[in-house]
Design a protein around this motif. Structure first.
Motif, PDB file in Angstrom:
ATOM      1  N   ALA A   1      -3.621  34.085 -23.085  1.00 17.52           N
ATOM      2  CA  ALA A   1      -3.558  35.490 -22.684  1.00 17.52           C
ATOM      3  C   ALA A   1      -3.972  36.391 -23.837  1.00 17.52           C
ATOM      4  CB  ALA A   1      -2.140  35.840 -22.244  1.00 17.52           C
ATOM      5  N   ALA A   2      -4.483  37.573 -23.483  1.00 19.37           N
ATOM      6  CA  ALA A   2      -4.924  38.519 -24.513  1.00 19.37           C
ATOM      7  C   ALA A   2      -3.796  38.890 -25.459  1.00 19.37           C
ATOM      8  CB  ALA A   2      -5.483  39.774 -23.848  1.00 19.37           C
ATOM      9  N   SER A   3      -2.566  38.843 -24.982  1.00 18.76           N
ATOM     10  CA  SER A   3      -1.404  39.233 -25.794  1.00 18.76           C
ATOM     11  C   SER A   3      -0.779  38.067 -26.547  1.00 18.76           C
ATOM     12  CB  SER A   3      -0.343  39.872 -24.896  1.00 18.76           C
ATOM     13  OG  SER A   3       0.056  38.965 -23.870  1.00 18.76           O
ATOM     14  N   ASP A   4      -1.329  36.868 -26.411  1.00 19.52           N
ATOM     15  CA  ASP A   4      -0.740  35.698 -27.053  1.00 19.52           C
ATOM     16  C   ASP A   4      -0.774  35.860 -28.571  1.00 19.52           C
ATOM     17  OD1 ASP A   4      -0.382  32.928 -28.075  1.00 19.52           O
ATOM     18  OD2 ASP A   4      -0.503  32.403 -25.961  1.00 19.52           O
ATOM     19  N   ASP A   5       0.338  35.509 -29.234  1.00 20.40           N
ATOM     20  CA  ASP A   5       0.352  35.618 -30.695  1.00 20.40           C
ATOM     21  C   ASP A   5      -0.383  34.470 -31.377  1.00 20.40           C
ATOM     22  OD1 ASP A   5       2.056  33.437 -30.467  1.00 20.40           O
ATOM     23  OD2 ASP A   5       3.843  34.517 -31.161  1.00 20.40           O
ATOM     24  N   LEU A   6      -0.788  33.450 -30.591  1.00 22.21           N
ATOM     25  CA  LEU A   6      -1.575  32.320 -31.095  1.00 22.21           C
ATOM     26  C   LEU A   6      -0.876  31.574 -32.226  1.00 22.21           C
ATOM     27  CD1 LEU A   6      -5.149  33.965 -31.068  1.00 22.21           C
ATOM     28  CD2 LEU A   6      -4.030  32.643 -29.262  1.00 22.21           C
ATOM     29  N   ALA A   7       0.460  31.587 -32.193  1.00 21.93           N
ATOM     30  CA  ALA A   7       1.224  30.937 -33.254  1.00 21.93           C
ATOM     31  C   ALA A   7       0.941  29.442 -33.321  1.00 21.93           C
ATOM     32  CB  ALA A   7       2.722  31.182 -33.036  1.00 21.93           C
ATOM     33  N   HIS A   8       0.778  28.811 -32.165  1.00 25.09           N
ATOM     34  CA  HIS A   8       0.517  27.371 -32.171  1.00 25.09           C
ATOM     35  C   HIS A   8      -0.866  27.069 -32.750  1.00 25.09           C
ATOM     36  CE1 HIS A   8       4.232  26.610 -30.186  1.00 25.09           C
ATOM     37  NE2 HIS A   8       3.887  27.252 -29.089  1.00 25.09           N
ATOM     38  N   HIS A   9      -1.832  27.925 -32.476  1.00 22.13           N
ATOM     39  CA  HIS A   9      -3.152  27.735 -33.079  1.00 22.13           C
ATOM     40  C   HIS A   9      -3.094  27.919 -34.592  1.00 22.13           C
ATOM     41  CE1 HIS A   9      -5.863  27.143 -29.669  1.00 22.13           C
ATOM     42  NE2 HIS A   9      -5.033  27.891 -28.978  1.00 22.13           N
ATOM     43  N   ARG A  10      -2.300  28.882 -35.031  1.00 22.19           N
ATOM     44  CA  ARG A  10      -2.159  29.077 -36.477  1.00 22.19           C
ATOM     45  C   ARG A  10      -1.516  27.847 -37.119  1.00 22.19           C
ATOM     46  NH1 ARG A  10      -3.160  34.588 -37.142  1.00 22.19           N
ATOM     47  NH2 ARG A  10      -2.719  35.817 -35.258  1.00 22.19           N
TER      48      ARG A  10
ATOM     49  N   ARG B   1      -4.093  25.056 -37.417  1.00 17.83           N
ATOM     50  CA  ARG B   1      -5.068  25.320 -38.484  1.00 17.83           C
ATOM     51  C   ARG B   1      -4.449  25.166 -39.869  1.00 17.83           C
ATOM     52  NH1 ARG B   1      -9.794  28.030 -37.233  1.00 17.83           N
ATOM     53  NH2 ARG B   1      -9.728  29.290 -39.118  1.00 17.83           N
ATOM     54  N   ALA B   2      -3.146  25.408 -39.962  1.00 13.22           N
ATOM     55  CA  ALA B   2      -2.474  25.282 -41.257  1.00 13.22           C
ATOM     56  C   ALA B   2      -2.109  23.832 -41.587  1.00 13.22           C
ATOM     57  CB  ALA B   2      -1.211  26.140 -41.273  1.00 13.22           C
ATOM     58  N   SER B   3      -2.238  22.945 -40.622  1.00 10.80           N
ATOM     59  CA  SER B   3      -1.841  21.557 -40.837  1.00 10.80           C
ATOM     60  C   SER B   3      -2.966  20.751 -41.472  1.00 10.80           C
ATOM     61  CB  SER B   3      -1.454  20.912 -39.498  1.00 10.80           C
ATOM     62  OG  SER B   3      -2.594  20.752 -38.669  1.00 10.80           O
ATOM     63  N   ASP B   4      -2.587  19.665 -42.126  1.00  8.87           N
ATOM     64  CA  ASP B   4      -3.594  18.767 -42.689  1.00  8.87           C
ATOM     65  C   ASP B   4      -4.462  18.149 -41.608  1.00  8.87           C
ATOM     66  OD1 ASP B   4      -2.586  19.278 -45.186  1.00  8.87           O
ATOM     67  OD2 ASP B   4      -1.295  17.512 -45.225  1.00  8.87           O
ATOM     68  N   TRP B   5      -3.885  17.963 -40.404  1.00 11.26           N
ATOM     69  CA  TRP B   5      -4.604  17.298 -39.318  1.00 11.26           C
ATOM     70  C   TRP B   5      -5.852  18.062 -38.900  1.00 11.26           C
ATOM     71  CZ3 TRP B   5      -4.870  18.675 -33.880  1.00 11.26           C
ATOM     72  CH2 TRP B   5      -5.447  17.675 -33.081  1.00 11.26           C
ATOM     73  N   ALA B   6      -5.826  19.376 -39.034  1.00 12.25           N
ATOM     74  CA  ALA B   6      -6.932  20.200 -38.543  1.00 12.25           C
ATOM     75  C   ALA B   6      -8.228  19.938 -39.293  1.00 12.25           C
ATOM     76  CB  ALA B   6      -6.570  21.676 -38.644  1.00 12.25           C
ATOM     77  N   TYR B   7      -8.138  19.445 -40.504  1.00  9.55           N
ATOM     78  CA  TYR B   7      -9.344  19.309 -41.314  1.00  9.55           C
ATOM     79  C   TYR B   7     -10.068  18.012 -40.993  1.00  9.55           C
ATOM     80  CZ  TYR B   7      -7.751  23.392 -43.748  1.00  9.55           C
ATOM     81  OH  TYR B   7      -7.357  24.677 -44.021  1.00  9.55           O
ATOM     82  N   GLY B   8     -11.139  18.157 -40.230  1.00 14.24           N
ATOM     83  CA  GLY B   8     -12.000  17.026 -39.929  1.00 14.24           C
ATOM     84  C   GLY B   8     -11.631  16.250 -38.694  1.00 14.24           C
ATOM     85  N   ARG B   9     -10.422  16.438 -38.144  1.00 10.21           N
ATOM     86  CA  ARG B   9     -10.013  15.611 -37.005  1.00 10.21           C
ATOM     87  C   ARG B   9      -9.592  16.428 -35.790  1.00 10.21           C
ATOM     88  NH1 ARG B   9      -5.579  11.615 -39.330  1.00 10.21           N
ATOM     89  NH2 ARG B   9      -5.021  13.491 -40.490  1.00 10.21           N
ATOM     90  N   GLY B  10      -8.946  17.557 -35.981  1.00 13.14           N
ATOM     91  CA  GLY B  10      -8.373  18.272 -34.848  1.00 13.14           C
ATOM     92  C   GLY B  10      -8.881  19.682 -34.707  1.00 13.14           C
TER      93      GLY B  10
END
Length: 527
Positions: free
Chosen positions: A218-227, A230-239
Motif C-alpha cells: 500500500a502507498a502508506s506502508d512503512d516498508l519496515a520489512h523491506h528495510r 536490505r539491512a540483513s547480510d542475506w540481501a547481498y547477492g542472494r535475496g
C-alpha cells in the motif's frame, strides 16, 4: 497387483471411479486400469500410492512438436526465476521464521483452494478461515487437512491441481498421491520437512533460484520489512526483494474506509494532506520512498480502465467532497480516472513501470464478504472495454518512451480485438501474462494464439506468478515455461519460425522480457 485391486475397490465404494467399465466393452475395472495406464506398477500409481510427475507433461502428443518442446524447455527450465509482480508478504523473508504446519502454509491462505471447496458445499468455517467477527471456526489443522484430502479429487484438471502436484512432489518430496486415505501420511511428511533449516523461507527462496521477487504494498506502508531485508547480510547477492507501489486504497474516495486510508497516508508522508495538490505531492513522495528501496513498478486494480483528465480545481472539489464524507460512486469513478493519468505522468518522471489490472468485480458474494471479508474467492470477472477507456491516457503518454504501461485483463474477448492491437501500436504498452483465472495451461495457450500475430511476442511482459502462495512460485513458472516451449515448438513444426529463433524466444519469454519490461536490469536506487 494387490494395490491395484484395492484401488478399484476403494474407488467403487467412494463413487469416484472415473469411467465405468461397461463403457469399455464389458471389461473389468482392473482390466481397464491395466490397459489404460499400463500394468501393475501404474495401477499402484493411480491408487494414490505413488506421486510422480511425467517429464513430458503439458507437451503436445504430436511427437514432432513434443521433441522440439522438450528441447526448448530443457534450455529454459534452469533459468533463474524473475518474479516482478506478486503478493508474498515481505515479513516472511524479513523474519525468516520456520513455516507453520502444512494447513496454515498451504490451505488457509490460498483462495484458489478454498473457493473450489466452498463451491462444493464445504463451509469456510470447516476449513478454518478466520471470520471478521471472531465467531468460531475449525481450529484443528489435521481435521482441515483431512477434509482437503477427502476432496482433493476436485482439483483434477485444474491449474491449482497442477501447482499442488508440483509443490508436493518437487518442493516437499512427497511420494504418495494425496487422497483421503493418504492425507495424514502426507501431512506428517510435510510437517517433518518444515522443521528443518532447508525449509525456512530464505533457504527455499535460494533453492527456487529466485533472482528477484517484488511484493505489492500500500502507498502508506512503512516498508519496515523491506528495510529489514536490505539491512540483513542475506540481501547481498542472494535475496533481492523489492516493493511495488499500490495506491488503490487512497484513490477510492467513496468507500467508508477512505478516511482511515487517507490518515495512514498522512502518517507515512509526515504531513497533513489538506487538498488535492498536497495529495498528489504526497503520492509522489511515497513513490520516491519506494524507489529508494528498489521498487521499479506501480500497480493499479480497477473494475474498468476508464481514464479522463480533470481540471485541477475540479479534482480538488472531488477531494474536498471526500474529506467531508460526501463523495459518491460517480465522484470516485471520475477521480480514479483522473488519477490514473496522474500516475502515468509521474511514471514519465520517476521511471516506475505502471501496471493496470482491470476487470475483477470484487466480493461478489455479500454473505462471504460480510462474514469473512475481502479476498475470499468471491471475485468474478466482468466484460471490459479498453480502446475507448484508455484513449485519454494513451493520447497523453502512450507515445512517450519514458512510460511502460503493462495491461492485464480477465476478459479474454479483448485479446485479439483490443489489447493486441493497442500493444502492437503504442510504444508504451506491453501485455501482461494471462492473469488469475487464465493463469493455466489452456489460458496461456489461448493468450499466445490470440495476441502473437498482432502484438508479437516482444510486446508482452514475459511471465509473473502473481501469487500469495510462496511455495507455488516454482510450479507456476515451470508451467509457463512448458506452455511457451510447446507453443514455440508448434511454430517450428509448421515452419513459422526456425529452431534458432524459437530458442531465443523461449529464453525471452522465460526470463529476458520480464527483466527488461520491469526495468530490473537497471541499477536500483539505493542499492
Amino acid at each position: 497387483m494387490i494395490c491395484g485391486i484395492l484401488f478399484v475397490m476403494r474407488a467403487k465404494r467412494s463413487g469416484r471411479l472415473p469411467v465405468p467399465s461397461e463403457h469399455f466393452g464389458g471389461s473389468t475395472d482392473r482390466d481397464f486400469m491395466v490397459r489404460a495406464i499400463g500394468g501393475a506398477t501404474a495401477i499402484d500409481d493411480a491408487a494414490g500410492e505413488r506421486l510422480t510427475l511425467h517429464p513430458d507433461r503439458f507437451f503436445d502428443p504430436d511427437p514432432a512438436v513434443r521433441r522440439v518442446a522438450r528441447a526448448l524447455y530443457e534450455e529454459t527450465r534452469a533459468l533463474p526465476l524473475v518474479c516482478p509482480h506478486g503478493h508474498v508478504e515481505p515479513r516472511l523473508l524479513a523474519e525468516d521464521a520456520p513455516f507453520p504446519e502444512p494447513t496454515a502454509l498451504l490451505l488457509t491462505p490460498d483462495h484458489y483452494i478454498f473457493r473450489m471447496l466452498y463451491s462444493r458445499g464445504l463451509p469456510l468455517e470447516a476449513l478454518g478461515i478466520p471470520t471478521r467477527d471472531g465467531t468460531p471456526v475449525e481450529q484443528d489443522p489435521r481435521t482441515i487437512w483431512q477434509r482437503f484430502g477427502d476432496h482433493y479429487y476436485l482439483f483434477r484438471g485444474t491449474p491449482t491441481g497442477v501447482w499442488l502436484e508440483h509443490e508436493l512432489a518437487e518442493v516437499f518430496g512427497v511420494t504418495r498421491r494425496l487422497t483421503g486415505e493418504t492425507a495424514q501420511w502426507v501431512y506428517d511428511e510435510i510437517a517433518e520437512k518444515l522443521q528443518s533449516p532447508e525449509f525456512r523461507p530464505r533457504a527455499l527462496f535460494e533453492r527456487f533460484h529466485i533472482e528477484v521477487l517484488a511484493t505489492t504494498d500500500a502507498a502508506s506502508d512503512d516498508l519496515a520489512h523491506h528495510r529489514a531485508i536490505r539491512a540483513s547480510d542475506w540481501a547481498y547477492g542472494r535475496g533481492r526483494v523489492i516493493p511495488t507501489f499500490r495506491p488503490d486504497a487512497v484513490l477510492r474516495i467513496a468507500l467508508p474506509t477512505w478516511p482511515s486510508e487517507l490518515a495512514a497516508l498522512e502518517q507515512a508522508h509526515g504531513a497533513r494532506v489538506a487538498d488535492y495538490g498536497a495529495f498528489v505531492r504526497a503520492l509522489a513522495e511515497r513513490r520516491a520512498v519506494f524507489r529508494a528501496l528498489g521498487a521499479t513498478a506501480t500497480d493499479h486494480a480497477v473494475v474498468e480502465p476508464y481514464t479522463a483528465r480533470l481540471p485541477d480545481e475540479e479534482a480538488d472539489r472531488l477531494f474536498q467532497r471526500a474529506r467531508a464524507g460526501a463523495a459518491t460512486a460517480a465522484d470516485q469513478r471520475r477521480f480514479e480516472a483522473h488519477l490514473l493519468l496522474e500516475m502515468a505522468r509521474l511514471s514519465t518522471e520517476d521511471g516506475l513501470v505502471m501496471q493496470l489490472h482491470a476487470g475483477a468485480l470484487r466480493d461478489h458474494n455479500p454473505h462471504v464478504f460480510a462474514r469473512w471479508g475481502a479476498d475470499k474467492g468471491a471475485d468474478i470477472p466482468v466484460a471490459t472495454e479498453y480502446t475507448r477507456n484508455l484513449q485519454a491516457l494513451l493520447a497523453a503518454y502512450g507515445n512517450d518512451p519514458r512510460l511502460t504501461l503493462i495491461l492485464f485483463t480477465l476478459d479474454e474477448a479483448t485479446y485479439a480485438r483490443e489489447l493486441a492491437p493497442l500493444a502492437g501500436h503504442y510504444p508504451a504498452v506491453r501485455l501482461g501474462p494471462p492473469w488469475w483465472f487464465h493463469d493455466s495451461l489452456e489460458g496461456m495457450r489461448r493468450f499466445r494464439e490470440q495476441t502473437t500475430e498482432t502484438a508479437g511476442l516482444y510486446n508482452t511482459a514475459g511471465f509473473n506468478d502473481d501469487t500469495r502462495a510462496f511455495c507455488s512460485i516454482p510450479a507456476r513458472h515451470d508451467l509457463a515455461r512448458r506452455v511457451d516451449a510447446n507453443f514455440l515448438a508448434g511454430l517450428v513444426a509448421r515452419h513459422v519460425v526456425s529452431l534458432a529463433d524459437a530458442r531465443e524466444l523461449a529464453r525471452a519469454l522465460a526470463y529476458d522480457l520480464a527483466r527488461e519490461t520491469y526495468k530490473l536490469d537497471q541499477p536500483a536506487e539505493g542499492r
